[in-house]
Scaffold this active site. Structure first.
Site, short mmCIF file in Angstrom:
data_model
loop_
_atom_site.label_atom_id
_atom_site.label_comp_id
_atom_site.label_asym_id
_atom_site.label_seq_id
_atom_site.Cartn_x
_atom_site.Cartn_y
_atom_site.Cartn_z
N ASP A 51 1.19 -1.19 0.08
CA ASP A 51 -0.02 -0.03 -0.06
C ASP A 51 1.02 1.23 0.08
O ASP A 51 1.83 1.35 1.00
CB ASP A 51 -0.84 -0.09 1.51
N PHE A 73 -1.42 4.92 -10.55
CA PHE A 73 -2.99 4.48 -10.88
C PHE A 73 -3.96 4.37 -9.44
O PHE A 73 -4.82 3.94 -9.57
CB PHE A 73 -3.05 3.47 -11.68
N TYR A 141 -14.38 12.04 -4.67
CA TYR A 141 -13.58 11.40 -5.54
C TYR A 141 -12.94 12.31 -6.49
O TYR A 141 -11.57 12.36 -6.52
CB TYR A 141 -14.23 10.19 -6.51
N HIS A 189 -20.11 0.41 -13.74
CA HIS A 189 -20.00 0.94 -15.06
C HIS A 189 -20.80 0.58 -16.15
O HIS A 189 -21.12 -0.71 -16.19
CB HIS A 189 -18.37 1.00 -15.41
N GLY A 284 -26.19 13.26 -9.50
CA GLY A 284 -24.92 13.67 -9.93
C GLY A 284 -24.32 13.44 -11.33
O GLY A 284 -23.31 13.92 -11.89
N1 UDP Z 1 -25.59 4.36 -16.85
C1 UDP Z 1 -26.98 3.61 -16.86
N2 UDP Z 1 -27.22 2.37 -16.41
C2 UDP Z 1 -26.08 1.71 -15.52
C3 UDP Z 1 -24.85 2.16 -15.39
C4 UDP Z 1 -24.55 3.47 -16.11
O1 UDP Z 1 -27.81 4.26 -17.41
O2 UDP Z 1 -26.58 0.75 -14.92
C5 UDP Z 1 -25.49 5.35 -17.24
C6 UDP Z 1 -24.81 6.50 -16.34
O3 UDP Z 1 -25.88 7.27 -15.86
C7 UDP Z 1 -23.99 7.45 -17.30
C8 UDP Z 1 -23.42 6.37 -18.31
O4 UDP Z 1 -24.21 5.17 -18.27
O5 UDP Z 1 -24.56 8.30 -18.09
C9 UDP Z 1 -22.02 6.06 -17.93
O6 UDP Z 1 -21.98 5.54 -16.64
P1 UDP Z 1 -20.71 4.92 -16.08
O7 UDP Z 1 -20.99 4.57 -14.58
O8 UDP Z 1 -20.32 4.04 -16.72
O9 UDP Z 1 -19.63 6.16 -16.23
P2 UDP Z 1 -19.41 7.90 -15.44
O10 UDP Z 1 -20.01 8.54 -16.60
O11 UDP Z 1 -20.54 7.64 -14.26
O12 UDP Z 1 -18.01 7.80 -14.92
#
Ligand code: UDP
Length: 329
Positions: A51, A73, A141, A189, A284
């Site tokens: 760590d 990273f 974050y 994601h 958000g």
């Molecule tokens: N998203 C969605 N359904 C899911 C996960 C994500 O509609 O189950 C949408 C989320 O609202 C965003 C886009 O997909 O507009 C990408 O989200 P992700 O979490 O992959 O990346 P972020 O843009 O938040 O970094």
């Protein structure tokens, strides 16, 4: 002389390790394995389970190896969790950076490439977003990453450690041969979640809102392939080695795709109907996040090569369909 890759067992880190090794760099990896996977790093790459907040252990890594540059990273990266446990994020992300910069300074290591994020901008005033646009993060974050950038900035001025901060937009896909890819304990994601449907792990994908002011009502993001991203890190290191000044670059394709378009692309790639259900907005989420990456193109001579969404998703599908339980650890 070696490049130390901190967090080299994570999703983005492990793809960078592959790219650096392939490029002929001597690589050493330091990773706590809290969220990373040992199996994502080739056996013959020297590996330290540390760590980076443990300054003594990190000092040993620098003492035992001739390190000339660092690629960093290590970080917690779940936006939602950061809204519940902000201090966990500041402790790990900011604390890790303090320890790393202290040890780098002690050992006179003068170059660092940093994994930053579009979350440093917060809700954008305009799109595409430029590096000079205001950074007003809307979650701990993003704030932690912005603080880490600011720390590097001061350290670069005072201790002559030069940095490149790469602000990624939506990283996606997997190494093209399907041997490494994304494996998060908690998956949040879009692309991995979509692909869980054809894998039989979930019934449908939920679209977080279809009432945004976009062409089809769903959020628009700028997806960049993880191999293109790794190439940008190699170019950034070359830039610093050639005497380039400390700098910040956006990394995105400059094209935005909606959630609906991503689901359709995944349907094409997998041949599965992938049912989608409209849910509520995720707090958000900005309607549209797209990078202006002109600066990276002009200064680093970087250009994304895997830009068709079907091609990006096909690499993710190759990984997930051949590793339905990820690394299985
Ligand atoms: N998203 C969605 N359904 C899911 C996960 C994500 O509609 O189950 C949408 C989320 O609202 C965003 C886009 O997909 O507009 C990408 O989200 P992700 O979490 O992959 O990346 P972020 O843009 O938040 O970094």
């Amino acid at each position: 002389m070696a490049v130390l890759i901190c967090g080299g067992a994570g999703y983005v880190g492990s793809h960078n390790v592959r790219a650096f090794v392939q490029h002929g760099e001597k690589v050493i990896v330091a990773d706590s394995l809290e969220t990373g996977h040992r199996a994502s790093v080739p056996e013959d790459v020297k590996f330290y389970k540390v760590d980076i907040r443990d300054s003594q252990a990190l000092d040993k890594v620098f003492a035992e190896n001739d390190i000339e540059s660092v690629v960093h990273f290590c970080a917690y990266s779940l936006v939602g969790e950061s809204m519940e446990l902000p201090l966990k994020y500041f402790n790990n992300n900011v604390g890790g950076m303090i320890s790393l910069l202290e040890v780098m300074h002690k050992h006179s290591v003068k170059r660092i490439i940093f994994s930053s994020t579009a979350a440093t901008y917060g809700e954008p005033k305009r799109v595409p977003i430029l590096e000079t646009d205001p950074t007003i993060p809307t979650n701990p974050y993003g704030e932690s990453k912005r603080i880490m950038e600011k720390m590097m900035n001061w350290v670069s001025r005072i201790h002559d450690i030069r940095y490149v901060s790469l602000r990624y937009f939506n990283v996606a896909g997997a190494w093209s041969d399907g041997t490494i890819g994304e494996d998060h304990k908690v998956e949040t994601h879009l692309i991995p979640l979509i692909l869980q449907v054809p894998l039989g792990k979930r019934e449908h994908i939920t679209i977080y809102g279809d009432d945004y002011p976009t062409k089809d009502g769903t959020c628009i993001r700028d997806y960049i392939h993880v191999e293109d991203l790794a190439r940008a890190h190699l170019l950034a290191l070359g830039y610093l080695r050639n005497g380039g000044e400390s700098n910040i670059f956006n990394l995105g394709s400059g094209d935005g795709y909606s959630v609906m378009e991503m689901i359709n692309a995944a349907r094409t790639v997998t041949g599965h109907p992938i049912p989608a259900v409209i849910g509520t907005r995720r707090p958000g989420d900005p309607a549209r996040l797209v990078a202006d990456s002109t600066k990276a193109q002009e200064i680093l001579h970087w250009k994304p090569e895997i830009v068709k969404m079907e091609d990006i998703i096909a690499t993710a599908w190759k990984w997930h369909s051949s590793h339905p339980h990820g690394y299985g650890d």
